[in-house]
Design a protein around this motif. Sequence first.
Motif, short mmCIF file in Angstrom:
data_model
loop_
_atom_site.label_atom_id
_atom_site.label_comp_id
_atom_site.label_asym_id
_atom_site.label_seq_id
_atom_site.Cartn_x
_atom_site.Cartn_y
_atom_site.Cartn_z
N ARG A 6 0.84 -1.20 0.00
CA ARG A 6 0.00 0.00 0.00
C ARG A 6 0.87 1.24 0.00
NH1 ARG A 6 -4.60 -0.23 4.33
NH2 ARG A 6 -5.33 1.45 3.04
N VAL A 7 0.38 2.29 -0.62
CA VAL A 7 1.01 3.61 -0.53
C VAL A 7 0.25 4.33 0.58
CG1 VAL A 7 1.48 5.78 -1.71
CG2 VAL A 7 1.59 3.62 -2.98
N MET A 8 1.00 4.82 1.58
CA MET A 8 0.39 5.41 2.76
C MET A 8 0.96 6.79 3.03
SD MET A 8 -1.09 2.47 4.66
CE MET A 8 -1.37 3.40 6.07
N LEU A 9 0.14 7.68 3.56
CA LEU A 9 0.61 8.93 4.15
C LEU A 9 0.60 8.70 5.66
CD1 LEU A 9 -1.44 11.61 2.20
CD2 LEU A 9 0.98 11.07 1.95
N VAL A 10 1.72 8.99 6.30
CA VAL A 10 1.85 8.74 7.73
C VAL A 10 2.36 9.99 8.41
CG1 VAL A 10 2.96 7.32 9.50
CG2 VAL A 10 2.32 6.29 7.31
N ASN B 71 14.28 -2.45 -9.84
CA ASN B 71 13.61 -1.52 -10.74
C ASN B 71 12.10 -1.71 -10.78
OD1 ASN B 71 15.98 -0.21 -11.51
ND2 ASN B 71 16.41 -1.75 -13.06
N GLY B 72 11.62 -2.85 -10.35
CA GLY B 72 10.19 -3.09 -10.35
C GLY B 72 9.52 -2.87 -9.00
N GLU B 73 10.30 -2.50 -7.99
CA GLU B 73 9.73 -2.28 -6.66
C GLU B 73 8.76 -1.11 -6.69
OE1 GLU B 73 12.86 -1.49 -3.93
OE2 GLU B 73 13.54 -3.56 -3.90
N PRO B 74 7.70 -1.18 -5.90
CA PRO B 74 6.80 -0.02 -5.83
C PRO B 74 7.51 1.17 -5.19
CG PRO B 74 6.07 -1.76 -4.32
CD PRO B 74 7.23 -2.28 -5.08
N GLN B 75 7.50 2.28 -5.85
CA GLN B 75 8.11 3.51 -5.36
C GLN B 75 7.06 4.61 -5.42
OE1 GLN B 75 11.35 3.53 -4.39
NE2 GLN B 75 11.74 1.46 -5.07
N ALA B 76 7.07 5.50 -4.45
CA ALA B 76 6.10 6.60 -4.44
C ALA B 76 6.81 7.89 -4.04
CB ALA B 76 4.97 6.32 -3.47
N THR B 77 6.29 9.00 -4.54
CA THR B 77 6.78 10.31 -4.13
C THR B 77 5.59 11.27 -4.09
OG1 THR B 77 8.51 11.96 -4.51
CG2 THR B 77 7.38 11.14 -6.45
N ILE B 78 5.72 12.29 -3.27
CA ILE B 78 4.63 13.23 -3.05
C ILE B 78 5.08 14.64 -3.44
CG2 ILE B 78 5.28 13.63 -0.65
CD1 ILE B 78 2.26 13.74 -0.02
N GLY C 297 1.67 18.36 -1.02
CA GLY C 297 0.90 17.19 -0.61
C GLY C 297 -0.36 16.95 -1.41
N SER C 298 -0.53 17.66 -2.51
CA SER C 298 -1.76 17.53 -3.28
C SER C 298 -1.72 16.38 -4.29
CB SER C 298 -2.06 18.83 -4.02
OG SER C 298 -1.05 19.11 -4.97
N ARG C 299 -0.52 15.87 -4.61
CA ARG C 299 -0.39 14.80 -5.60
C ARG C 299 0.64 13.78 -5.15
NH1 ARG C 299 -0.63 17.70 -11.47
NH2 ARG C 299 -2.34 19.07 -10.95
N VAL C 300 0.35 12.53 -5.47
CA VAL C 300 1.27 11.42 -5.22
C VAL C 300 1.37 10.63 -6.51
CG1 VAL C 300 1.63 9.29 -3.93
CG2 VAL C 300 0.66 11.28 -2.79
N VAL C 301 2.57 10.25 -6.88
CA VAL C 301 2.78 9.39 -8.04
C VAL C 301 3.50 8.14 -7.54
CG1 VAL C 301 4.96 10.46 -8.76
CG2 VAL C 301 3.57 9.27 -10.45
#
Length: 66
Positions: A8-12, A36-43, A47-51
């Motif tokens: 899961r992608v979470m905001l904590v 290279n296939g690991e789930p990665q997220a950035t905000i 804080g209005s968008r997450v990819v």
Amino acid sequence: MLQPMYRRVMLVELRRGGRQLGIAHTRTGARYGGYNGEPQATISRDGSRVVFASNFDDGGAPSSYR
């Protein structure tokens, strides 16, 4: 009751008793293609968008989602 945070992608909120908000499921599985296939997220700064990236367990290259 807290929900499982696996894949899961979470905001904590980083403080004692901080809030947790699940915002996406990555669906990345065992055939994610290594680092290279690991789930990665950035905000975004405000804080209005997450990819994030996920290959949705198809074994191929990850795609980005927002």
